[in-house]
Design an enzyme around this catalytic site. Structure first.
Site, mmCIF file in Angstrom:
data_model
loop_
_atom_site.group_PDB
_atom_site.id
_atom_site.type_symbol
_atom_site.label_atom_id
_atom_site.label_comp_id
_atom_site.label_asym_id
_atom_site.label_seq_id
_atom_site.Cartn_x
_atom_site.Cartn_y
_atom_site.Cartn_z
ATOM 1 N N PHE A 222 0.852 -1.352 -0.141
ATOM 2 C CA PHE A 222 -0.025 0.007 -0.025
ATOM 3 C C PHE A 222 0.846 1.233 0.051
ATOM 4 O O PHE A 222 1.793 1.439 0.919
ATOM 5 C CB PHE A 222 -1.007 0.086 1.371
ATOM 6 C CG PHE A 222 -1.852 1.192 0.974
ATOM 7 C CD1 PHE A 222 -2.983 1.289 0.481
ATOM 8 C CD2 PHE A 222 -1.482 2.364 1.765
ATOM 9 C CE1 PHE A 222 -3.802 2.551 0.078
ATOM 10 C CE2 PHE A 222 -2.228 3.621 1.541
ATOM 11 C CZ PHE A 222 -3.445 3.500 0.800
ATOM 12 N N ASP B 179 9.114 2.877 2.218
ATOM 13 C CA ASP B 179 7.813 3.661 2.471
ATOM 14 C C ASP B 179 7.669 3.541 4.036
ATOM 15 O O ASP B 179 7.128 2.424 4.641
ATOM 16 C CB ASP B 179 6.562 3.317 1.876
ATOM 17 C CG ASP B 179 5.410 3.856 1.890
ATOM 18 O OD1 ASP B 179 5.381 4.727 2.792
ATOM 19 O OD2 ASP B 179 4.564 3.952 1.324
ATOM 20 N N LYS C 160 2.235 11.336 7.231
ATOM 21 C CA LYS C 160 1.564 10.937 8.345
ATOM 22 C C LYS C 160 1.815 11.814 9.660
ATOM 23 O O LYS C 160 1.586 12.883 9.677
ATOM 24 C CB LYS C 160 1.297 9.557 8.739
ATOM 25 C CG LYS C 160 0.467 8.785 7.630
ATOM 26 C CD LYS C 160 -0.247 7.237 7.643
ATOM 27 C CE LYS C 160 -1.125 7.228 6.780
ATOM 28 N NZ LYS C 160 -0.900 6.099 5.909
HETATM 29 C C1 LIG Z 1 -0.885 6.147 4.561
HETATM 30 C C2 LIG Z 1 0.112 5.434 3.578
HETATM 31 C C3 LIG Z 1 0.498 6.157 2.336
HETATM 32 C C4 LIG Z 1 -0.634 7.315 1.773
HETATM 33 O O1 LIG Z 1 -0.565 8.306 2.496
HETATM 34 P P1 LIG Z 1 -1.696 9.821 2.227
HETATM 35 O O2 LIG Z 1 -1.128 10.501 3.165
HETATM 36 O O3 LIG Z 1 -2.931 8.936 2.593
HETATM 37 O O4 LIG Z 1 -1.812 9.974 0.856
HETATM 38 C C5 LIG Z 1 1.470 5.624 1.618
HETATM 39 N N1 LIG Z 1 2.146 4.606 2.122
HETATM 40 C C6 LIG Z 1 1.866 3.877 3.300
HETATM 41 C C7 LIG Z 1 2.675 3.057 3.950
HETATM 42 C C8 LIG Z 1 0.791 4.619 4.230
HETATM 43 O O5 LIG Z 1 0.384 3.837 5.199
#
Ligand SMILES: *Cc1c(COP(=O)(O)O)cnc(C)c1O
Length: 407
Positions: free
Chosen positions: A149, A234, A263
């Protein structure tokens, strides 16, 4: 009361109906209408209090409405909020200096949402592939994992393995290869001279807190090094204290080439994200190559600086490690056939159930605990890192009780 309501409905029911009538149904929220919050707690419009065990998918690791981040936001908002990058502003350089000192990377590219930071890292990796590695134009490949994700743009959902994320949104950009998460041999085999990067989450949060086999990230690091491929982690959800270290990769004794954060970088006040890497890598982006009206704006930078400072000053990584071990120990002591597996790191615990998780999350809500199921069978427990041991004891008792229920 600011909005009209009819006599038969509670205020929560009225607002839920209004939302469903007028806003896009891209989520299936629990029916709790939150009005305010403080620390690890939130209150609904009827005044009922809940312990937040989701922390906005780890965007509020510092706790809701943290007073120091709030003060930074308020102070900056009275001075200047947006200059655009057509001019310099006084906050961006300080943000750059502080985040680079904290993480040990040389340069930062400031963006807004997590998705944008991932998109930006893909652009950086491809351009690095062409300009530095010498891949032939148009041939760059990026390797990603099953169950990934990384966000919701066309390029990103294009390499998702979740059919729902992709269905109806194609056609998708080429240049991505998917390998099974956790399989370092598959990574080795997938790499070609055209591979510029391997993009991966050190623990897969949205997939249900899926942990790779021990050593996977460390071995991936080595394979990437041997093949001149960028390791891009990520850490939008796993970073900033969630796993008991500032970043999850610190558990592995490695450092990625590219680090993606978001985040909790703004403690829940504001969307702020960043791509961190060396001068050489970030340096492939030259004026005009990439941009964002809001990326690196002074309000965002002031909020991010305060958010990082709070994590360090309030020892949130240490808290996450200690309280996470404590809570994990309690969950592991449960003897309950409804539980298939318990996994996680720090204050990030996934309880995989034999059946569907949603009814348990609804029952937990009635008990005053907010959790959200992820991928049908997993309950994710990820409270703000300022939660106390006593609050976790309180929550554990209720979670254990709810898990005894039959649906
Ligand atoms: C939440 C998340 C995203 C996307 O971030 P947004 O601020 O919702 O665009 C990408 N990668 C990971 C691992 C996430 O948990």
């Amino acid at each position: 009361m600011t909005t009209q309501q009819t006599d038969q409905l509670t205020r929560s029911q009225y607002l839920a109906q209004l939302e469903d009538k007028h806003t896009a149904h891209n989520y299936h929220p629990l029916d709790v209408v939150i009005e305010r919050a403080e620390g690890a707690w939130v209150w609904d419009v009827e005044g009922k209090k809940y312990l937040d065990c989701l922390a906005a998918y780890s965007a509020v690791n510092q706790g809701h409405c943290h007073p120091k981040i709030l003060a930074a936001l308020q102070e900056q908002a009275t001075k200047i909020t947006l200059t655009s990058r057509a001019f310099r502003n006084e906050q961006l350089p300080m943000f750059g200096k502080e985040i680079c000192e904290l993480t040990g990377f040389e340069k930062v590219l400031a963006m807004n949402s997590g998705t944008e930071a991932v998109e930006s890292s893909i652009k950086v990796a491809r351009k690095w592939g062409y300009k530095i590695k010498g891949i032939a134009e148009g041939k760059a490949e990026i390797i990603v994992c099953t169950n990934n994700f990384h966000g919701r743009t066309i390029a990103i959902v294009g390499f998702s393995t979740d059919e729902q994320y992709r269905d109806g949104f194609g056609p998708y950009p080429a240049g991505f290869k998917v390998i099974p998460y956790g399989d370092v041999d598959a990574l080795r085999k997938a790499i070609t001279p055209n591979t510029c990067a391997f993009l991966v989450e050190p623990i897969q949060g949205e997939a249900g807190i899926l942990m790779p086999p021990d050593g996977f990230i460390r071995e991936s690091f080595e394979v990437c090094r041997e093949n001149n491929v960028l390791l891009m982690l990520d850490e939008i959800q796993s970073g900033l204290g969630r796993t008991g270290k500032m970043f999850c990769y610190e558990h592995e004794g490695i450092k990625p080439d590219v680090l993606i954060v978001g985040k909790a970088l703004a403690g829940g006040f504001y969307p702020v994200s960043a791509v961190l890497a060396s001068k050489e890598i970030i340096g492939v982006i030259t004026p005009g190559d990439h941009g964002s009206t809001f990326g690196g704006n002074p309000l965002a930078c002031a909020v991010a600086r305060a958010s990082l400072k709070v994590i360090v000053e309030e020892k949130m990584c240490e808290r996450s490690a200690e309280l996470g071990d404590y809570l994990m120990g309690k969950f592991r002591s449960l003897k309950n056939p409804a539980i298939k597996e318990i996994r996680g790191r720090g204050l990030w615990i996934g309880i995989e159930l034999e059946g569907k998780a949603r009814p348990y999350c609804e029952a937990l809500k009635d008990e005053g605990i907010l959790c959200k199921e992820t991928h049908d069978h997993v309950i994710r427990i990820a409270p703000p890192l300022i939660v106390t041991r006593e609050e976790l004891d309180w929550a554990f008792e209720r979670i254990a009780k709810v898990l005894e229920m039959k649906f």
